[in-house]
Design a protein around this motif. Structure first.
Motif, PDB file in Angstrom:
ATOM      1  N   PHE A  94       0.811  -1.302   0.067  1.00  0.00           N
ATOM      2  CA  PHE A  94       0.110  -0.029  -0.063  1.00  0.00           C
ATOM      3  C   PHE A  94       0.946   1.476   0.112  1.00  0.00           C
ATOM      4  O   PHE A  94       1.845   1.296   0.653  1.00  0.00           O
ATOM      5  N   ALA A  95       0.662   2.370  -0.993  1.00  0.00           N
ATOM      6  CA  ALA A  95       1.192   3.456  -0.756  1.00  0.00           C
ATOM      7  C   ALA A  95       0.518   4.162  -1.978  1.00  0.00           C
ATOM      8  O   ALA A  95      -0.317   3.538  -3.060  1.00  0.00           O
ATOM      9  N   ILE A  97      -4.415   0.948  -3.202  1.00  0.00           N
ATOM     10  CA  ILE A  97      -5.360   0.988  -2.170  1.00  0.00           C
ATOM     11  C   ILE A  97      -5.880  -0.243  -1.665  1.00  0.00           C
ATOM     12  O   ILE A  97      -5.805  -1.052  -2.721  1.00  0.00           O
ATOM     13  N   ILE A  98      -5.961  -0.299  -0.328  1.00  0.00           N
ATOM     14  CA  ILE A  98      -6.805  -1.746   0.248  1.00  0.00           C
ATOM     15  C   ILE A  98      -8.116  -1.697   0.124  1.00  0.00           C
ATOM     16  O   ILE A  98      -8.971  -0.835   0.277  1.00  0.00           O
ATOM     17  N   LEU A  99      -8.644  -2.943  -0.110  1.00  0.00           N
ATOM     18  CA  LEU A  99      -9.950  -3.246   0.102  1.00  0.00           C
ATOM     19  C   LEU A  99     -10.317  -3.937   1.504  1.00  0.00           C
ATOM     20  O   LEU A  99      -9.703  -5.086   1.807  1.00  0.00           O
ATOM     21  N   ASP A 100     -11.261  -3.304   2.339  1.00  0.00           N
ATOM     22  CA  ASP A 100     -11.432  -3.610   3.576  1.00  0.00           C
ATOM     23  C   ASP A 100     -12.941  -3.494   3.972  1.00  0.00           C
ATOM     24  O   ASP A 100     -13.565  -2.817   2.965  1.00  0.00           O
ATOM     25  N   ASN A 153     -15.637   0.130   8.886  1.00  0.00           N
ATOM     26  CA  ASN A 153     -14.657   0.708  10.046  1.00  0.00           C
ATOM     27  C   ASN A 153     -13.090   0.205  10.031  1.00  0.00           C
ATOM     28  O   ASN A 153     -12.722  -0.221  10.813  1.00  0.00           O
ATOM     29  N   PRO A 154     -12.490   0.208   8.702  1.00  0.00           N
ATOM     30  CA  PRO A 154     -11.225  -0.055   8.756  1.00  0.00           C
ATOM     31  C   PRO A 154     -10.333   0.583   9.419  1.00  0.00           C
ATOM     32  O   PRO A 154     -10.375   1.830   9.978  1.00  0.00           O
ATOM     33  N   PRO A 155      -9.090  -0.141   9.912  1.00  0.00           N
ATOM     34  CA  PRO A 155      -8.165   0.563  11.021  1.00  0.00           C
ATOM     35  C   PRO A 155      -7.425   1.963  10.200  1.00  0.00           C
ATOM     36  O   PRO A 155      -6.899   2.893  10.917  1.00  0.00           O
ATOM     37  N   CYS A 156      -7.389   1.813   8.869  1.00  0.00           N
ATOM     38  CA  CYS A 156      -6.654   2.660   7.943  1.00  0.00           C
ATOM     39  C   CYS A 156      -7.498   3.180   7.102  1.00  0.00           C
ATOM     40  O   CYS A 156      -7.321   2.823   5.744  1.00  0.00           O
ATOM     41  N   ALA A 157      -8.310   4.003   7.342  1.00  0.00           N
ATOM     42  CA  ALA A 157      -9.384   4.583   6.529  1.00  0.00           C
ATOM     43  C   ALA A 157      -8.883   5.188   5.275  1.00  0.00           C
ATOM     44  O   ALA A 157      -9.393   5.000   3.980  1.00  0.00           O
ATOM     45  N   PRO A 158      -7.880   6.161   5.351  1.00  0.00           N
ATOM     46  CA  PRO A 158      -7.278   6.709   4.171  1.00  0.00           C
ATOM     47  C   PRO A 158      -6.750   5.774   3.445  1.00  0.00           C
ATOM     48  O   PRO A 158      -6.443   6.114   1.964  1.00  0.00           O
ATOM     49  N   CYS A 159      -6.383   4.691   3.815  1.00  0.00           N
ATOM     50  CA  CYS A 159      -5.634   3.388   2.801  1.00  0.00           C
ATOM     51  C   CYS A 159      -6.632   2.738   2.235  1.00  0.00           C
ATOM     52  O   CYS A 159      -6.319   1.697   1.373  1.00  0.00           O
ATOM     53  N   LYS A 197      -5.383  -5.884  -3.024  1.00  0.00           N
ATOM     54  CA  LYS A 197      -5.125  -6.537  -2.050  1.00  0.00           C
ATOM     55  C   LYS A 197      -6.263  -6.481  -0.890  1.00  0.00           C
ATOM     56  O   LYS A 197      -6.971  -5.233  -0.928  1.00  0.00           O
ATOM     57  N   VAL A 198      -6.648  -7.356  -0.356  1.00  0.00           N
ATOM     58  CA  VAL A 198      -7.731  -7.540   0.502  1.00  0.00           C
ATOM     59  C   VAL A 198      -7.373  -7.418   2.155  1.00  0.00           C
ATOM     60  O   VAL A 198      -6.284  -7.959   2.314  1.00  0.00           O
TER      61      VAL A 198
END
Length: 205
Positions: free
Chosen positions: A115-116, A143-146, A149-155, A181-182
């Protein structure tokens, strides 16, 4: 040994790295008296000559077996080792000035960024391809798919169900990510929908 195509190499020696930087625009670079480790399980081969033309190995052999071209730069690599480039399969690159020299100095010529932000990574890849920056090859998730309430919302892209999961895959693909990436909060139906849509879109999942 036959020509090895597309094999990235690094010498664990700062002086040789600087030599490579100085010869970025040269066509031929020759390492002499180097110990070669080819990562096949074979024993190390001491006192080898390796010829690199336009970024690819075109010849290697013992002294006297290789005819050296008159042009290009010859680097005496006595006491040094030449190995295939290494890959770091989980990095987060936020600062090329800090990370790129460390990767190359430690023999890492390829990375998988988990992630970046993609815009700077795309720019860095272009610079590396143009040889205006010395750095690793980069494969990037973006970016990550989550789940909610993900721990890293901007990510992350928040996904709450299957339909949102499929849409998120399309979004990530349009952004130019190399793979999907999930993360751990995805609902079950969303997870399998993402996996299926990734396959439909020919995206690594």
């Amino acid at each position: 040994m036959k020509t090895i195509a597309r094999l990235s190499l690094i010498l664990f020696c700062s002086s040789l790295l600087l030599a490579q930087q100085r010869t970025t625009n040269r066509q031929i670079l020759v390492f002499t008296h180097v110990t070669l480790i080819d990562a096949t399980g074979a024993e190390a081969k001491p006192d080898m000559t390796v010829v690199i033309r336009d970024g690819r190995i075109t010849a290697l052999g013992r002294p006297g077996e290789i005819r050296l071209a008159e042009s290009g730069q010859v680097v005496d690599a006595s006491g040094k080792f030449l190995i295939p480039g290494l890959w770091d399969m989980h990095v987060h690159e936020w600062n090329k000035e800090a990370f790129f020299p460390l990767f190359i100095a430690n023999g890492v010529t390829g990375v998988r960024d988990m992630f970046a932000p993609l815009p700077p990574i795309k720019q860095w890849r272009a610079e590396v391809a143009a040889r205006t920056t010395i750095g690793p090859q980069i494969v990037a998730a973006g970016i990550i798919l989550d789940g909610p309430n993900p721990p890293c919302a901007p990510c992350s892209i928040t996904v709450g169900n299957a339909a949102e999961g499929r849409k998120a895959v399309l979004t990530v693909k349009e952004m130019g990510s190399d793979f999907i990436k999930v993360y751990s909060l995805l609902p079950r139906d969303a997870y399998f929908a993402i996996a299926d849509e990734s396959k439909r879109q020919n995206m690594v999942f």
